[in-house]
Design a protein around this motif. Structure first.
Motif, short mmCIF file in Angstrom:
data_model
loop_
_atom_site.label_atom_id
_atom_site.label_comp_id
_atom_site.label_asym_id
_atom_site.label_seq_id
_atom_site.Cartn_x
_atom_site.Cartn_y
_atom_site.Cartn_z
N ALA A 181 0.86 -1.18 0.00
CA ALA A 181 0.00 0.00 0.00
C ALA A 181 0.89 1.22 0.00
O ALA A 181 1.91 1.23 0.64
CB ALA A 181 -0.91 0.00 1.23
N CYS A 182 0.47 2.24 -0.72
CA CYS A 182 1.29 3.44 -0.84
C CYS A 182 1.60 3.99 0.53
O CYS A 182 0.72 4.24 1.32
CB CYS A 182 0.56 4.51 -1.65
N GLY A 183 2.89 4.20 0.77
CA GLY A 183 3.29 4.84 2.01
C GLY A 183 3.39 3.91 3.18
O GLY A 183 3.67 4.32 4.28
N ALA A 184 3.14 2.62 3.02
CA ALA A 184 3.22 1.71 4.16
C ALA A 184 3.50 0.32 3.68
O ALA A 184 3.09 -0.09 2.61
CB ALA A 184 1.91 1.73 4.95
N GLN A 185 4.25 -0.44 4.48
CA GLN A 185 4.52 -1.82 4.17
C GLN A 185 3.39 -2.69 4.65
O GLN A 185 2.94 -2.55 5.77
CB GLN A 185 5.83 -2.26 4.86
N PRO A 186 2.84 -3.59 3.83
CA PRO A 186 1.76 -4.45 4.28
C PRO A 186 2.24 -5.44 5.30
O PRO A 186 3.38 -5.89 5.26
CB PRO A 186 1.30 -5.14 2.99
N ALA A 187 1.39 -5.79 6.21
CA ALA A 187 1.72 -6.79 7.22
C ALA A 187 0.98 -8.06 6.93
O ALA A 187 -0.06 -8.07 6.29
CB ALA A 187 1.34 -6.26 8.61
N GLY A 222 -1.21 17.14 18.22
CA GLY A 222 -1.86 17.36 16.94
C GLY A 222 -1.80 16.19 15.99
O GLY A 222 -2.09 16.32 14.80
N ARG A 223 -1.46 15.04 16.50
CA ARG A 223 -1.30 13.83 15.67
C ARG A 223 -2.59 13.45 14.96
O ARG A 223 -3.68 13.51 15.51
CB ARG A 223 -0.86 12.70 16.61
N GLU A 224 -2.49 13.05 13.68
CA GLU A 224 -3.63 12.53 12.95
C GLU A 224 -3.85 11.06 13.29
O GLU A 224 -2.90 10.28 13.35
CB GLU A 224 -3.43 12.68 11.44
N VAL A 225 -5.10 10.69 13.51
CA VAL A 225 -5.46 9.32 13.84
C VAL A 225 -6.47 8.84 12.79
O VAL A 225 -7.58 9.37 12.70
CB VAL A 225 -6.09 9.23 15.25
N THR A 226 -6.09 7.84 12.00
CA THR A 226 -7.02 7.31 11.00
C THR A 226 -7.98 6.33 11.67
O THR A 226 -7.55 5.40 12.35
CB THR A 226 -6.27 6.61 9.86
N VAL A 227 -9.27 6.58 11.46
CA VAL A 227 -10.32 5.79 12.12
C VAL A 227 -11.21 5.16 11.06
O VAL A 227 -11.85 5.87 10.28
CB VAL A 227 -11.17 6.67 13.06
N ALA A 228 -11.26 3.84 11.01
CA ALA A 228 -12.10 3.13 10.03
C ALA A 228 -13.55 3.11 10.49
O ALA A 228 -13.85 2.82 11.65
CB ALA A 228 -11.59 1.70 9.83
N ILE A 229 -14.45 3.44 9.56
CA ILE A 229 -15.90 3.36 9.79
C ILE A 229 -16.57 2.95 8.48
O ILE A 229 -15.99 3.06 7.42
CB ILE A 229 -16.48 4.71 10.30
N GLU A 230 -17.81 2.45 8.59
CA GLU A 230 -18.55 2.05 7.39
C GLU A 230 -19.28 3.21 6.72
O GLU A 230 -19.56 3.18 5.53
CB GLU A 230 -19.60 0.98 7.73
N ASN A 231 -19.64 4.21 7.52
CA ASN A 231 -20.53 5.28 7.06
C ASN A 231 -21.87 4.72 6.59
O ASN A 231 -22.50 5.27 5.67
CB ASN A 231 -19.89 6.11 5.94
N ALA A 232 -22.29 3.62 7.20
CA ALA A 232 -23.56 3.00 6.81
C ALA A 232 -24.17 2.23 7.97
O ALA A 232 -24.91 1.28 7.76
CB ALA A 232 -23.33 2.05 5.62
N TYR A 233 -23.88 2.64 9.21
CA TYR A 233 -24.35 1.88 10.36
C TYR A 233 -24.92 2.80 11.43
O TYR A 233 -24.20 3.45 12.18
CB TYR A 233 -23.22 1.04 10.94
N GLN A 275 -3.49 -5.29 10.83
CA GLN A 275 -2.33 -5.16 9.96
C GLN A 275 -1.77 -3.74 9.94
O GLN A 275 -0.79 -3.46 9.26
CB GLN A 275 -2.70 -5.57 8.53
N GLY A 276 -2.39 -2.83 10.68
CA GLY A 276 -1.89 -1.47 10.76
C GLY A 276 -2.32 -0.57 9.63
O GLY A 276 -1.77 0.52 9.46
N GLN A 277 -3.33 -0.97 8.85
CA GLN A 277 -3.80 -0.11 7.77
C GLN A 277 -4.56 1.10 8.30
O GLN A 277 -4.66 2.12 7.62
CB GLN A 277 -4.68 -0.90 6.81
N PHE A 278 -5.12 0.98 9.50
CA PHE A 278 -5.77 2.09 10.18
C PHE A 278 -5.25 2.15 11.61
O PHE A 278 -4.85 1.13 12.18
CB PHE A 278 -7.29 1.91 10.20
N ASP A 279 -5.27 3.35 12.19
CA ASP A 279 -4.84 3.49 13.59
C ASP A 279 -5.89 2.95 14.56
O ASP A 279 -5.55 2.56 15.68
CB ASP A 279 -4.58 4.96 13.91
N ARG A 316 -4.36 3.01 -2.26
CA ARG A 316 -5.01 3.07 -0.97
C ARG A 316 -5.06 1.65 -0.39
O ARG A 316 -4.96 0.68 -1.14
CB ARG A 316 -6.43 3.62 -1.08
N PRO A 317 -5.21 1.51 0.92
CA PRO A 317 -5.27 0.18 1.52
C PRO A 317 -6.43 -0.63 0.98
O PRO A 317 -7.53 -0.11 0.77
CB PRO A 317 -5.45 0.48 3.02
#
Length: 399
Positions: free
Chosen positions: A7-13, A83-94, A142-146, A364-365
């Protein structure tokens, strides 16, 4: 043929290996009570979401966090994540956790408001990323999201793959049936009739509860809660095991078609998930504890898990399940487009590392990419073979 996927910018686990888990430790303090529950495998009036902003500087100076959360300057003080950015996975459909309001075009829900509050207290910025439920836990492991915030039930098995926050709410599981159902009035009567089938979303605690109730041979699995409900309305299944909150959202939109019956079969605690060993778990737990103590969690429960919340599934978009859905940021800051990805697709580059290895770099992941590329239709052959078998572009020029 082996393939390296990056994935761009990150090594896959490597995917986390599933194995029996020990019981997850309960939250130190009881979670706020609500008559709702999510699993979102499984698978809303939308309140306009509180945008994530950086918290004001604390009264007493706290060292900024870099790789690890900074230690509080005094007892009771919260860490400063600088000020750290935290990536949070969501469905946007729940509902009511996360969604996009069709009328306003704005995302919102409990997850948005909760993470905005958490980051205001910790001085971080949540960047929400759409992801389908079926691969969400694996992607976080796998670390794709924080982190992931999707009404996720705390279970022993999942705790083997990811770290959980303390629980923030308890939710109930109930049966969703057609409005004219008169063959059974609750779980026991349903279980007693061997001809009745139950729909449930794969990989959720709802599915596990349904198996406990009627046995796996009577379960019709689905990948999405909405599809399960439509199968119920069409008569393909006789009931759907649902979290009460999600079920009530469908009742609101289809009151003339479905209803919820019987008592709660199970009450589960929900929490956020993080990659194993994440330095965010402790700061987030501290923020949740402060929110519980000052009544913020109770206020959020009242806003989203009571009659005050009137949004229905007819009012929201498909989120991660739309035709063009991607794991793109929906938070305040938009992810920068990687060079080579401007065309909008998934693949950034394809590189022949050697005669037997091909390296894919992704825009993208995509946790499911290894499975997709494994299909025989996507076999990779030497150019000589392709040209000798008519694969040299003739079909494009002369279809």
């Amino acid at each position: 043929m082996a393939a390296l996927v990056a994935a761009c910018g990150a090594q896959p686990a490597a995917p986390a290996e599933e194995k029996p888990a020990e019981e997850a430790a309960p939250a130190e303090e009881p979670a706020a009570e609500a008559t709702a529950e999510h699993e979102h495998a499984e698978g809303e009036e939308h309140q306009e979401h509180a945008e994530a902003t950086e918290a004001a500087a604390p009264a007493e100076e706290v060292p900024a966090a870099t790789e690890e959360a900074a230690a509080p300057a005094e007892a009771g003080a919260l860490p400063d994540l600088g000020g750290r950015e935290v990536t949070v996975a969501i469905e946007n459909a729940y509902l009511p956790f996360n969604y996009v309001n069709l009328e306003t075009g704005e995302p919102g829900g409990w997850d948005y408001d909760a993470w905005a509050e958490i980051c205001q207290r910790l001085n971080c910025k949540p960047v929400f990323m759409e992801a389908a439920w079926d691969g969400m836990i694996a992607a976080v492991s796998q670390g794709q999201f924080d982190a992931a915030a999707d009404g996720i039930t705390i279970t022993e098995e999942r705790a083997e793959q990811v770290d959980f926050s303390d629980g923030y709410i308890n939710v109930n599981q109930r049966l969703l049936v057609r409005v004219d159902e008169d063959r059974f009035d609750g779980p026991e009567a349903l279980a007693a009739n061997s001809e009745l089938r139950v729909g449930a979303v794969n990989g959720t605690t709802n599915y596990d509860t349904a198996v406990e109730l009627v046995g796996e041979e009577r379960i019709q699995p689905f990948d999405d809660f909405g599809v399960a409900v439509q199968a119920l309305i069409a008569g393909d299944v006789d009931a759907v095991m649902a979290e009460e909150t999600a079920g009530q959202g469908y009742v609101g939109a289809n009151a003339d078609k479905v209803k919820m019956i019987g008592d709660s079969l199970k009450s589960d605690e929900l929490g956020f998930i993080f990659p194993k060993g994440s330095d965010l778990v402790e700061p987030v737990n501290m923020a949740l504890a402060a929110m519980r103590e000052d009544g913020t969690l109770d206020a959020l429960a009242q806003k989203y898990f009571s009659d005050e919340f009137t949004l229905t599934y007819d009012d929201i978009g498909p989120g991660a399940y739309g035709e063009e859905a991607t794991a793109e940021a929906t938070g305040e800051a938009e992810a920068a487009v990687e060079p080579g990805c401007e065309y909008g697709g998934v693949l950034k580059t394809i590189e022949a590392v050697d005669d037997l290895t091909v390296k894919f770099s992704l825009c993208r992941p995509d946790v499911a990419f290894p499975s997709k590329v494994a299909f025989s239709a996507f076999q990779i052959h030497p150019s000589e073979y392709l040209e000798s078998t008519g694969g040299g572009g003739d079909l494009i020029e002369k279809p």
